[in-house]
Design an enzyme around this catalytic site. Structure first.
Site, PDB file in Angstrom:
ATOM      1  CG  ASP A 102       1.831   6.881 -70.140  1.00 53.57           C
ATOM      2  OD1 ASP A 102       1.493   7.925 -70.741  1.00 53.57           O
ATOM      3  OD2 ASP A 102       2.543   6.884 -69.125  1.00 53.57           O
ATOM      4  N   GLY A 103       2.090   7.128 -73.412  1.00 54.51           N
ATOM      5  CA  GLY A 103       3.200   7.452 -74.316  1.00 54.51           C
ATOM      6  C   GLY A 103       2.776   7.975 -75.679  1.00 54.51           C
ATOM      7  N   GLY A 134       1.678  10.976 -76.436  1.00 53.17           N
ATOM      8  CA  GLY A 134       2.234  12.325 -76.628  1.00 53.17           C
ATOM      9  C   GLY A 134       3.708  12.256 -76.994  1.00 53.17           C
ATOM     10  CD1 TRP A 140       5.194   6.178 -81.382  1.00 48.71           C
ATOM     11  CD2 TRP A 140       3.866   7.714 -82.353  1.00 48.71           C
ATOM     12  NE1 TRP A 140       5.031   5.825 -82.700  1.00 48.71           N
ATOM     13  CE2 TRP A 140       4.224   6.744 -83.321  1.00 48.71           C
ATOM     14  CE3 TRP A 140       3.042   8.774 -82.723  1.00 48.71           C
ATOM     15  CZ2 TRP A 140       3.776   6.811 -84.636  1.00 48.71           C
ATOM     16  CZ3 TRP A 140       2.596   8.841 -84.041  1.00 48.71           C
ATOM     17  CH2 TRP A 140       2.964   7.864 -84.979  1.00 48.71           C
ATOM     18  CG  HIS A 153      -4.106  11.198 -77.986  1.00 51.44           C
ATOM     19  ND1 HIS A 153      -3.510  10.535 -76.936  1.00 51.44           N
ATOM     20  CD2 HIS A 153      -4.098  12.514 -77.634  1.00 51.44           C
ATOM     21  CE1 HIS A 153      -3.168  11.406 -76.009  1.00 51.44           C
ATOM     22  NE2 HIS A 153      -3.515  12.613 -76.405  1.00 51.44           N
ATOM     23  CB  SER A 194      -7.393   9.643 -65.678  1.00 51.18           C
ATOM     24  OG  SER A 194      -6.746  10.899 -65.731  1.00 51.18           O
ATOM     25  CD  GLU A 212      -6.786  11.966 -61.351  1.00 47.71           C
ATOM     26  OE1 GLU A 212      -6.780  10.939 -62.063  1.00 47.71           O
ATOM     27  OE2 GLU A 212      -7.525  12.095 -60.356  1.00 47.71           O
ATOM     28  CD1 TRP A 233     -11.843  15.501 -65.745  1.00 45.59           C
ATOM     29  CD2 TRP A 233     -12.605  16.359 -67.669  1.00 45.59           C
ATOM     30  NE1 TRP A 233     -12.901  14.727 -66.168  1.00 45.59           N
ATOM     31  CE2 TRP A 233     -13.398  15.228 -67.345  1.00 45.59           C
ATOM     32  CE3 TRP A 233     -12.901  17.060 -68.848  1.00 45.59           C
ATOM     33  CZ2 TRP A 233     -14.449  14.790 -68.147  1.00 45.59           C
ATOM     34  CZ3 TRP A 233     -13.954  16.627 -69.638  1.00 45.59           C
ATOM     35  CH2 TRP A 233     -14.713  15.506 -69.285  1.00 45.59           C
ATOM     36  CG  LEU A 286     -12.327  -9.093 -74.839  1.00 45.88           C
ATOM     37  CD1 LEU A 286     -11.378  -9.682 -73.794  1.00 45.88           C
ATOM     38  CD2 LEU A 286     -11.505  -8.425 -75.955  1.00 45.88           C
ATOM     39  NE  ARG A 329       1.989   4.463 -66.798  1.00 47.18           N
ATOM     40  CZ  ARG A 329       1.443   5.404 -66.059  1.00 47.18           C
ATOM     41  NH1 ARG A 329       0.958   5.115 -64.881  1.00 47.18           N
ATOM     42  NH2 ARG A 329       1.392   6.649 -66.489  1.00 47.18           N
ATOM     43  CD  GLU A 367       2.235 -11.368 -60.456  1.00 46.09           C
ATOM     44  OE1 GLU A 367       3.314 -10.774 -60.603  1.00 46.09           O
ATOM     45  OE2 GLU A 367       1.951 -12.037 -59.447  1.00 46.09           O
TER      46      GLU A 367
END
Ligand code: FPP
Length: 235
Positions: A18-19, A21, A23, A35, A63, A65, A67, A130, A183, A202
């Site tokens: 997150d962040g 935009g 930045w 992005h 996500s 959301e 869209w 991984l 996050r 956690e």
């Protein structure tokens, strides 16, 4: 310092990137530039996870959301995901990373992107260093809804519905519970990410904006995790 002995290292880390935009805004740039810069941070997280011996890393790329964002940003994010896959899947493959996806593959996800996703998964399916999972068109509530729909379709009787029955019908039944959720950008929310898998995770929040995130930040999050006592509801 982070100890990398296998007992103290979280097996599964999930990141809300997150962040981007904000930045970009801080730099006086359009949101999409954030992005683009986020790609560097994403590969820092992958490298950090490899260094630490984390087995699973899951990131929230788009996500259910998202869209609702302006059409040009949605378009950018879809193309950007495809572009990253094309440009960097070989590098991930060479590093021993397995690429997987979780999320709804509905009509909104372009066929071409689904094809790329399948190709990346196929190319990397035998890698063992991984498991890197990209949550695309993903929503935690939608994932549970889809699992319940499947139970009903299969005609599973109510008294046979338990946690195991649901877990085995999630998008990736092999995905282990998340140990540590990171996050960025100072937002203290889950935002519909991996709701089921996060049950005993956690939670680690940092003010750092995603484009500034480095493997050192991941190490810090793991060091913080190692200070915590996980009781899973016990004493
Ligand atoms: C959140 O920042 C970030 C996103 C919605 C997308 C992040 C996607 C990537 C870094 C690419 C991932 C690609 C692959 C293949 C894994 P925001 O726009 O919500 O930032 P803001 O809260 O400051 O507006």
């Amino acid at each position: 310092m982070v100890s990398t002995d296998s007992s103290g290292v979280p097996r599964h880390i999930a990141c809300v990137m997150d962040g981007n935009g904000r930045w970009a805004q801080q730099q006086g740039l359009p949101r999409i530039e954030g992005h683009k810069q986020g790609e560097h941070a994403l590969f820092e997280a992958v490298e950090g996870a490899l260094e630490l011996g984390v087995e699973w890393l899951t990131v929230y790329a788009f996500s259910t959301e998202n869209w609702r964002r302006p059409a040009d940003e949605v378009k950018f994010l879809i193309n950007f995901n495809e572009d990253i896959l094309l440009r960097r899947q070989q590098e991930l493959h060479d590093r021993g990373v397995q690429i997987r996806f979780v999320g709804r593959r509905d009509w909104r996800v372009p066929k071409r992107l689904i094809k790329r996703m399948n190709e990346a998964t196929e190319l990397t399916k035998d890698n063992t260093k991984l498991v890197f999972t990209i949550a695309f068109n993903y929503g935690g509530q939608a994932e549970i809804v889809d699992a319940v729909k499947q139970l009903i379709t299969e005609g599973v009787p109510a008294d046979k519905v338990d946690e195991k029955a649901i877990a085995s019908r999630l998008y990736d039944p092999q995905m282990p519970p998340v140990d540590l959720m990171v996050r960025t950008s100072g937002e203290y929310r889950i935002s519909n990410f991996l709701l089921w898998e996060l049950a005993y995770s956690e939670l680690y929040f940092t003010e750092t904006l995603w484009p500034d995130f480095t493997r050192d930040h991941l190490h810090q999050a793991v060091a913080d995790f190692q200070q915590r006592a996980r009781r899973y509801g016990g004493v």
